[in-house]
Motif scaffolding. Sequence first.
Motif, PDB file in Angstrom:
ATOM      1  N   ILE A  42      37.855 -42.480 -38.048  1.00 15.40           N
ATOM      2  CA  ILE A  42      37.677 -43.167 -36.643  1.00 15.40           C
ATOM      3  C   ILE A  42      36.317 -42.892 -36.220  1.00 15.40           C
ATOM      4  O   ILE A  42      35.650 -43.141 -35.196  1.00 15.40           O
ATOM      5  CB  ILE A  42      38.659 -42.912 -35.708  1.00 15.40           C
ATOM      6  CG1 ILE A  42      38.776 -41.481 -35.139  1.00 15.40           C
ATOM      7  CG2 ILE A  42      40.062 -43.506 -35.999  1.00 15.40           C
ATOM      8  CD1 ILE A  42      39.353 -41.312 -33.871  1.00 15.40           C
ATOM      9  N   SER A  43      35.424 -42.066 -36.963  1.00 16.37           N
ATOM     10  CA  SER A  43      34.150 -41.493 -36.468  1.00 16.37           C
ATOM     11  C   SER A  43      34.196 -40.811 -35.079  1.00 16.37           C
ATOM     12  O   SER A  43      32.993 -41.031 -34.411  1.00 16.37           O
ATOM     13  CB  SER A  43      33.051 -42.785 -36.772  1.00 16.37           C
ATOM     14  OG  SER A  43      33.060 -43.285 -37.800  1.00 16.37           O
ATOM     15  N   ASN A  44      35.048 -40.141 -34.895  1.00 16.32           N
ATOM     16  CA  ASN A  44      34.926 -39.361 -33.696  1.00 16.32           C
ATOM     17  C   ASN A  44      33.779 -38.327 -33.770  1.00 16.32           C
ATOM     18  O   ASN A  44      33.483 -37.577 -34.850  1.00 16.32           O
ATOM     19  CB  ASN A  44      36.326 -38.549 -33.689  1.00 16.32           C
ATOM     20  CG  ASN A  44      36.620 -38.075 -32.283  1.00 16.32           C
ATOM     21  OD1 ASN A  44      36.062 -38.371 -31.226  1.00 16.32           O
ATOM     22  ND2 ASN A  44      37.934 -37.505 -32.184  1.00 16.32           N
ATOM     23  N   THR A  45      33.042 -38.143 -32.564  1.00 17.36           N
ATOM     24  CA  THR A  45      31.945 -37.311 -32.715  1.00 17.36           C
ATOM     25  C   THR A  45      32.325 -35.816 -32.708  1.00 17.36           C
ATOM     26  O   THR A  45      33.642 -35.365 -32.121  1.00 17.36           O
ATOM     27  CB  THR A  45      31.105 -37.535 -31.306  1.00 17.36           C
ATOM     28  OG1 THR A  45      31.809 -37.055 -30.193  1.00 17.36           O
ATOM     29  CG2 THR A  45      30.388 -38.932 -31.349  1.00 17.36           C
ATOM     30  N   TYR A  46      31.613 -35.075 -32.857  1.00 13.76           N
ATOM     31  CA  TYR A  46      31.627 -33.382 -33.126  1.00 13.76           C
ATOM     32  C   TYR A  46      30.301 -32.815 -32.470  1.00 13.76           C
ATOM     33  O   TYR A  46      29.204 -33.529 -32.248  1.00 13.76           O
ATOM     34  CB  TYR A  46      31.934 -32.714 -34.489  1.00 13.76           C
ATOM     35  CG  TYR A  46      30.786 -33.176 -35.446  1.00 13.76           C
ATOM     36  CD1 TYR A  46      29.647 -32.056 -35.571  1.00 13.76           C
ATOM     37  CD2 TYR A  46      30.606 -34.210 -36.402  1.00 13.76           C
ATOM     38  CE1 TYR A  46      28.598 -32.373 -36.282  1.00 13.76           C
ATOM     39  CE2 TYR A  46      29.381 -34.302 -37.162  1.00 13.76           C
ATOM     40  CZ  TYR A  46      28.580 -33.454 -37.027  1.00 13.76           C
ATOM     41  OH  TYR A  46      27.382 -33.756 -37.994  1.00 13.76           O
ATOM     42  N   LYS A  47      30.433 -31.697 -32.059  1.00 17.76           N
ATOM     43  CA  LYS A  47      29.159 -31.088 -31.393  1.00 17.76           C
ATOM     44  C   LYS A  47      29.105 -29.633 -31.931  1.00 17.76           C
ATOM     45  O   LYS A  47      30.136 -28.840 -31.952  1.00 17.76           O
ATOM     46  CB  LYS A  47      29.659 -30.846 -29.800  1.00 17.76           C
ATOM     47  CG  LYS A  47      28.286 -30.343 -29.143  1.00 17.76           C
ATOM     48  CD  LYS A  47      28.615 -30.533 -27.595  1.00 17.76           C
ATOM     49  CE  LYS A  47      27.250 -30.305 -26.917  1.00 17.76           C
ATOM     50  NZ  LYS A  47      27.536 -30.526 -25.177  1.00 17.76           N
ATOM     51  N   CYS A  48      27.849 -29.243 -32.134  1.00  9.98           N
ATOM     52  CA  CYS A  48      27.547 -27.782 -32.964  1.00  9.98           C
ATOM     53  C   CYS A  48      27.884 -26.744 -32.081  1.00  9.98           C
ATOM     54  O   CYS A  48      27.141 -26.883 -30.869  1.00  9.98           O
ATOM     55  CB  CYS A  48      26.348 -27.961 -33.688  1.00  9.98           C
ATOM     56  SG  CYS A  48      25.830 -26.302 -34.260  1.00  9.98           S
ATOM     57  N   ALA A  49      28.478 -25.871 -32.149  1.00  5.97           N
ATOM     58  CA  ALA A  49      28.567 -24.638 -31.177  1.00  5.97           C
ATOM     59  C   ALA A  49      27.142 -24.000 -31.076  1.00  5.97           C
ATOM     60  O   ALA A  49      27.072 -23.265 -30.119  1.00  5.97           O
ATOM     61  CB  ALA A  49      29.800 -23.812 -31.343  1.00  5.97           C
ATOM     62  N   GLU A  50      26.503 -23.960 -31.901  1.00  4.35           N
ATOM     63  CA  GLU A  50      25.183 -23.226 -31.978  1.00  4.35           C
ATOM     64  C   GLU A  50      23.969 -23.996 -31.092  1.00  4.35           C
ATOM     65  O   GLU A  50      23.538 -23.418 -30.526  1.00  4.35           O
ATOM     66  CB  GLU A  50      24.691 -22.796 -33.493  1.00  4.35           C
ATOM     67  CG  GLU A  50      25.512 -21.886 -34.104  1.00  4.35           C
ATOM     68  CD  GLU A  50      25.807 -20.522 -33.737  1.00  4.35           C
ATOM     69  OE1 GLU A  50      24.588 -19.927 -33.256  1.00  4.35           O
ATOM     70  OE2 GLU A  50      26.668 -19.588 -33.554  1.00  4.35           O
ATOM     71  N   CYS A  51      23.969 -25.079 -31.921  1.00  2.00           N
ATOM     72  CA  CYS A  51      22.614 -25.958 -31.182  1.00  2.00           C
ATOM     73  C   CYS A  51      23.002 -27.072 -30.289  1.00  2.00           C
ATOM     74  O   CYS A  51      22.088 -27.740 -29.908  1.00  2.00           O
ATOM     75  CB  CYS A  51      21.688 -26.412 -32.411  1.00  2.00           C
ATOM     76  SG  CYS A  51      22.395 -27.761 -33.383  1.00  2.00           S
ATOM     77  N   GLU A  52      24.191 -27.318 -30.308  1.00  2.00           N
ATOM     78  CA  GLU A  52      24.745 -28.623 -29.597  1.00  2.00           C
ATOM     79  C   GLU A  52      24.500 -29.852 -30.053  1.00  2.00           C
ATOM     80  O   GLU A  52      24.549 -30.964 -29.665  1.00  2.00           O
ATOM     81  CB  GLU A  52      24.449 -28.576 -28.247  1.00  2.00           C
ATOM     82  CG  GLU A  52      24.914 -27.283 -27.441  1.00  2.00           C
ATOM     83  CD  GLU A  52      24.812 -27.100 -25.681  1.00  2.00           C
ATOM     84  OE1 GLU A  52      24.327 -27.999 -25.308  1.00  2.00           O
ATOM     85  OE2 GLU A  52      25.038 -26.152 -25.383  1.00  2.00           O
ATOM     86  N   PHE A  53      23.962 -29.861 -31.517  1.00  2.00           N
ATOM     87  CA  PHE A  53      23.805 -31.223 -32.064  1.00  2.00           C
ATOM     88  C   PHE A  53      25.159 -31.807 -32.094  1.00  2.00           C
ATOM     89  O   PHE A  53      26.080 -31.445 -32.161  1.00  2.00           O
ATOM     90  CB  PHE A  53      23.238 -30.938 -33.479  1.00  2.00           C
ATOM     91  CG  PHE A  53      23.347 -32.205 -34.266  1.00  2.00           C
ATOM     92  CD1 PHE A  53      22.136 -32.971 -34.275  1.00  2.00           C
ATOM     93  CD2 PHE A  53      24.386 -32.360 -35.237  1.00  2.00           C
ATOM     94  CE1 PHE A  53      22.110 -34.157 -35.166  1.00  2.00           C
ATOM     95  CE2 PHE A  53      24.382 -33.590 -36.010  1.00  2.00           C
ATOM     96  CZ  PHE A  53      23.247 -34.460 -35.959  1.00  2.00           C
ATOM     97  N   GLU A  54      25.066 -33.158 -31.657  1.00  2.00           N
ATOM     98  CA  GLU A  54      26.303 -34.028 -31.771  1.00  2.00           C
ATOM     99  C   GLU A  54      26.179 -35.022 -33.067  1.00  2.00           C
ATOM    100  O   GLU A  54      24.956 -35.740 -33.187  1.00  2.00           O
ATOM    101  CB  GLU A  54      26.367 -34.804 -30.521  1.00  2.00           C
ATOM    102  CG  GLU A  54      26.880 -34.019 -29.474  1.00  2.00           C
ATOM    103  CD  GLU A  54      27.194 -34.793 -28.151  1.00  2.00           C
ATOM    104  OE1 GLU A  54      27.769 -35.929 -28.305  1.00  2.00           O
ATOM    105  OE2 GLU A  54      26.949 -34.151 -27.121  1.00  2.00           O
ATOM    106  N   GLY A  55      27.093 -35.294 -33.633  1.00  2.00           N
ATOM    107  CA  GLY A  55      27.064 -36.136 -34.780  1.00  2.00           C
ATOM    108  C   GLY A  55      28.432 -36.912 -34.835  1.00  2.00           C
ATOM    109  O   GLY A  55      29.455 -36.559 -34.562  1.00  2.00           O
ATOM    110  N   PRO A  56      28.275 -38.059 -35.825  1.00  2.00           N
ATOM    111  CA  PRO A  56      29.628 -38.590 -36.059  1.00  2.00           C
ATOM    112  C   PRO A  56      30.300 -38.203 -37.478  1.00  2.00           C
ATOM    113  O   PRO A  56      29.774 -37.570 -38.174  1.00  2.00           O
ATOM    114  CB  PRO A  56      28.993 -40.152 -36.275  1.00  2.00           C
ATOM    115  CG  PRO A  56      27.850 -40.100 -36.748  1.00  2.00           C
ATOM    116  CD  PRO A  56      27.182 -38.655 -36.168  1.00  2.00           C
TER     117      PRO A  56
END
Length: 56
Positions: A42-56
């Motif tokens: 479903i292309s739910n977003t995620y967030k990197c715990a280190e740099c806070e990059f958000e991606g699908p």
Amino acid sequence: MSEILPGKICSSCGRLTHKYSEFKCPKCGKATIIRCDHCREISNTYKCAECEFEGP
């Protein structure tokens, strides 16, 4: 007695999953991102715990 199977926590939904993809953050390469099959579908977003990059 039932056997407890290891799993990982999805970076998107926070649920324990046994069917997942695992990869390093595409921006910083430090954190490991875990995504369950459903969140990928479903292309739910995620967030990197280190740099806070958000991606699908």
